[in-house]
Design a protein around this motif. Structure first.
Motif, PDB file in Angstrom:
ATOM      1  N   ALA A  68       0.828  -1.216   0.000  1.00 28.20           N
ATOM      2  CA  ALA A  68       0.000   0.000   0.000  1.00 28.20           C
ATOM      3  C   ALA A  68       0.860   1.262   0.000  1.00 28.20           C
ATOM      4  N   TRP A 109       4.326   1.495  -1.534  1.00 29.35           N
ATOM      5  CA  TRP A 109       5.099   1.633  -2.781  1.00 29.35           C
ATOM      6  C   TRP A 109       4.957   0.356  -3.605  1.00 29.35           C
ATOM      7  N   ARG A 116       7.348  -1.726  -6.403  1.00 28.31           N
ATOM      8  CA  ARG A 116       8.623  -1.814  -7.117  1.00 28.31           C
ATOM      9  C   ARG A 116       8.958  -3.274  -7.388  1.00 28.31           C
ATOM     10  N   ASN A 130       3.396   6.772  -6.708  1.00 32.62           N
ATOM     11  CA  ASN A 130       2.938   8.161  -6.666  1.00 32.62           C
ATOM     12  C   ASN A 130       3.979   9.157  -7.176  1.00 32.62           C
ATOM     13  N   GLY A 132      -0.974   6.277  -9.124  1.00 31.94           N
ATOM     14  CA  GLY A 132      -2.082   6.474  -8.179  1.00 31.94           C
ATOM     15  C   GLY A 132      -2.106   5.455  -7.059  1.00 31.94           C
ATOM     16  N   GLY A 133      -1.022   4.705  -6.903  1.00 31.87           N
ATOM     17  CA  GLY A 133      -0.970   3.739  -5.802  1.00 31.87           C
ATOM     18  C   GLY A 133      -1.601   2.408  -6.163  1.00 31.87           C
ATOM     19  N   SER A 139      -6.210  -3.228  -3.635  1.00 32.28           N
ATOM     20  CA  SER A 139      -6.312  -4.667  -3.373  1.00 32.28           C
ATOM     21  C   SER A 139      -7.382  -5.275  -4.277  1.00 32.28           C
ATOM     22  N   THR A 182      14.050  -0.712   1.171  1.00 36.40           N
ATOM     23  CA  THR A 182      12.892   0.182   1.149  1.00 36.40           C
ATOM     24  C   THR A 182      13.289   1.553   0.561  1.00 36.40           C
ATOM     25  N   PRO A 183      12.317   2.306   0.055  1.00 34.05           N
ATOM     26  CA  PRO A 183      12.657   3.630  -0.478  1.00 34.05           C
ATOM     27  C   PRO A 183      12.804   4.713   0.592  1.00 34.05           C
ATOM     28  N   PHE A 184      12.638   4.347   1.852  1.00 34.80           N
ATOM     29  CA  PHE A 184      12.816   5.324   2.945  1.00 34.80           C
ATOM     30  C   PHE A 184      14.310   5.605   3.155  1.00 34.80           C
ATOM     31  N   PHE A 195       3.587  -1.085  11.444  1.00 30.50           N
ATOM     32  CA  PHE A 195       2.786  -0.745  10.259  1.00 30.50           C
ATOM     33  C   PHE A 195       2.479   0.758  10.252  1.00 30.50           C
ATOM     34  N   TYR A 230       5.548   2.689   9.258  1.00 30.45           N
ATOM     35  CA  TYR A 230       5.756   2.639   7.803  1.00 30.45           C
ATOM     36  C   TYR A 230       4.797   3.588   7.091  1.00 30.45           C
ATOM     37  N   ALA A 288       5.772   6.633   4.770  1.00 31.48           N
ATOM     38  CA  ALA A 288       5.295   6.774   3.381  1.00 31.48           C
ATOM     39  C   ALA A 288       4.685   8.154   3.170  1.00 31.48           C
ATOM     40  N   LEU A 303       7.130   9.700   0.725  1.00 29.40           N
ATOM     41  CA  LEU A 303       6.638   9.341  -0.607  1.00 29.40           C
ATOM     42  C   LEU A 303       5.397  10.129  -1.014  1.00 29.40           C
ATOM     43  N   GLY A 304       4.762  10.801  -0.073  1.00 30.55           N
ATOM     44  CA  GLY A 304       3.561  11.582  -0.399  1.00 30.55           C
ATOM     45  C   GLY A 304       2.297  10.851  -0.012  1.00 30.55           C
ATOM     46  N   ILE A 305       1.296  11.622   0.378  1.00 27.10           N
ATOM     47  CA  ILE A 305       0.057  11.029   0.901  1.00 27.10           C
ATOM     48  C   ILE A 305      -0.915  10.656  -0.231  1.00 27.10           C
ATOM     49  N   GLU A 306      -0.692  11.227  -1.443  1.00 27.83           N
ATOM     50  CA  GLU A 306      -1.695  11.088  -2.504  1.00 27.83           C
ATOM     51  C   GLU A 306      -2.001   9.641  -2.893  1.00 27.83           C
ATOM     52  N   SER A 307      -0.975   8.793  -2.856  1.00 28.72           N
ATOM     53  CA  SER A 307      -1.209   7.427  -3.344  1.00 28.72           C
ATOM     54  C   SER A 307      -1.585   6.449  -2.236  1.00 28.72           C
ATOM     55  N   LEU A 308      -1.758   6.938  -1.023  1.00 30.02           N
ATOM     56  CA  LEU A 308      -2.146   6.028   0.062  1.00 30.02           C
ATOM     57  C   LEU A 308      -3.669   5.923   0.103  1.00 30.02           C
ATOM     58  N   HIS A 309      -4.156   4.707   0.009  1.00 26.76           N
ATOM     59  CA  HIS A 309      -5.603   4.495   0.033  1.00 26.76           C
ATOM     60  C   HIS A 309      -5.963   3.669   1.253  1.00 26.76           C
ATOM     61  N   PRO A 365      -6.549  -0.599   0.588  1.00 24.11           N
ATOM     62  CA  PRO A 365      -5.384  -1.495   0.579  1.00 24.11           C
ATOM     63  C   PRO A 365      -4.594  -1.489   1.888  1.00 24.11           C
ATOM     64  N   LEU A 366      -4.533  -0.305   2.535  1.00 22.24           N
ATOM     65  CA  LEU A 366      -3.811  -0.250   3.817  1.00 22.24           C
ATOM     66  C   LEU A 366      -4.485  -1.159   4.847  1.00 22.24           C
TER      67      LEU A 366
END
Lengths: 261, 178
Positions: free
Chosen positions: A106, A108, A110, A153, A173-174, A177, B71-73, B116, B119, B123, B127-133, B136-137
């Protein structure tokens, strides 16, 4: 607190060290998966193999004709470029690589591929597959590389609608599921409509920005809504469902142009 | 000759690494349905409940750095987050009955949720909040909690079993310490 005070050089060295330490384990598991595929193919009956061979032969014949057509087109393009004295477009070498690990969550998305510095993979190289754009190489290690998918994103690119030359902006856009990966398109002209759900507008790379060559498929526009300024639409982009189960990709490595005599 | 009793963190870290390997394989195949399992809490829980502070830190640190490298962090983010959670769990462990399976399970689940959340915060920050839904989380967290519930005891028993092969009896040591 002590960690924060450590110099960046040390952290960078440690990151490389820890990555390379675990990389052989991931690589071995991918080779084991290939071996599993090999042995599962060995269990197929002779009839099944014969039929698969036949369909491959048909495909090969089709590809040979397409290759000949491509050669003709390339010759024609080169002739016109010479005639109009246009600068030649960048040429790419395709490096086919197996996927070692898919890391989709949720936060990233890759993949790790089985080629790295040993094959001259550069950071930032575009990665494609049969369904279009996969993403961009973000890290290169000794024998592996990390590819950020276009559903991420922070991955942005300039796109156009197939058959229309007005540029738009695309960003990942992420992940969803149990659904296809998605992207977001911005600055879509308001005359663009999705009238036919069977025949939706296809987004392709515009060639601007210099990373992706023009004409690679990105996805299909699924839904439009009014953009923030009101002058453009924002749109939801449905990416190829096969992105979530990739096993092989091609890294496009730009061939430097030959110096003019 | 290395004394494995004094360096039990090596065995525990190896066990953690093996779990991470299988987790990576599971996540590789689960990627096609958009679900990823996240089990760091289980590793933290075992190290915090069954090892001394220094041995626990030594068993967790290399694993966190391996995860960090993938990880990308920023490198070290996962280490700091996990060591913070580990320290909290280690301080609070005297208040729970460690030999009870339910308390180990509750610790694993709570630490997993904590990791969790760390993480998710990372993110948002990097990485930005726009792509967090939300869907799926929550799906990933739910699936991970379910797997921790199912496998926590097996993981604890396996780690303890491996340590006992090398002559380290954690239950007896805890009884003697009391």
């Amino acid at each position: 607190m002590a960690w924060l005070l450590l110099p960046v050089v040390f952290k960078s060295f440690a990151k490389k060290g820890f990555y390379e330490f675990q990389a052989p384990v991931s690589l071995t598991s991918s080779y084991v998966r290939d071996l599993q595929d090999f042995w599962s193919a060995r269990t197929k009956s002779k009839n099944e193999l014969y039929e698969a061979g036949q369909s491959l032969a048909r495909l090969n014949a089709g590809y040979q004709i397409a290759a000949l057509e491509n050669q003709t087109w390339q010759a024609e393009i080169a002739r016109l470029e010479n005639l109009l004295q246009l600068p030649s477009r960048p040429d790419y070498q395709y490096e086919i690589a197996r996927v070692v690990e898919r890391d989709f969550n949720a936060w990233w998305q890759r993949i790790i591929i089985r080629k790295g510095k040993d094959y001259g993979i550069p950071v930032g190289a575009p990665v494609v597959f049969v369904g279009g754009v996969v993403g961009r190489v973000s890290e290169v290690h000794a024998y592996t590389s990390v590819v950020d998918l276009i559903s991420n994103n922070h991955l942005r690119l300039a796109v156009v609608i197939d058959g229309d030359n007005r540029p738009m902006s695309y960003r990942g856009g992420g992940s969803e599921s149990f659904a296809q990966p998605v992207g977001l398109a911005e600055f879509i002209p308001t005359d663009i409509q999705i009238a036919d759900t069977e025949n939706r507008p296809v987004l392709i790379t515009s060639g601007m920005g210099g990373v992706y060559p023009a004409g690679l498929k990105v996805g299909e526009l699924r839904r439009l809504r009014q953009g923030a300024g009101g002058m453009f639409y924002d749109g939801e982009v449905e990416l190829d469902a096969r992105l979530a189960s990739l096993t092989e990709v091609a890294v496009m490595i730009q061939i430097p142009p030959e110096p003019e005599q | 000759m290395i004394s494995l009793s004094k360096n039990r963190w090596i065995l525990v870290a190896t066990g953690h690494f093996v779990l991470l390997f299988f987790l990576g394989q599971a996540n590789h195949y689960l990627s096609s349905v958009g679900v990823q399992l996240f089990l760091i809490g289980m590793l933290l829980s075992f190290s915090a409940l069954e090892l001394s502070y220094s041995q626990g830190v030594l068993s967790i640190a290399p694993i966190c750095l391996i995860i960090d490298s993938k990880t990308p962090f920023p490198f070290g983010y996962n280490l700091i987050a996990c060591l913070t959670l580990f320290t909290i769990a280690h301080i609070l462990r005297s208040r729970v009955r460690r030999e009870v399976t339910a308390s180990a399970l509750a610790t694993s689940i709570l630490l997993n949720i904590g990791a969790f959340a760390a993480y998710t915060f990372g993110a948002i920050r990097y990485l930005g909040i726009e792509s967090l839904h939300f869907v799926p989380l929550s799906m990933n967290l739910l699936a991970s909690t379910l797997v921790v519930t199912l496998f926590n005891r097996i993981f604890f028993d396996t780690q303890t079993g491996v340590l006992s092969i090398f002559g380290i009896n954690l239950a007896e040591e805890q009884r003697e310490a009391r």
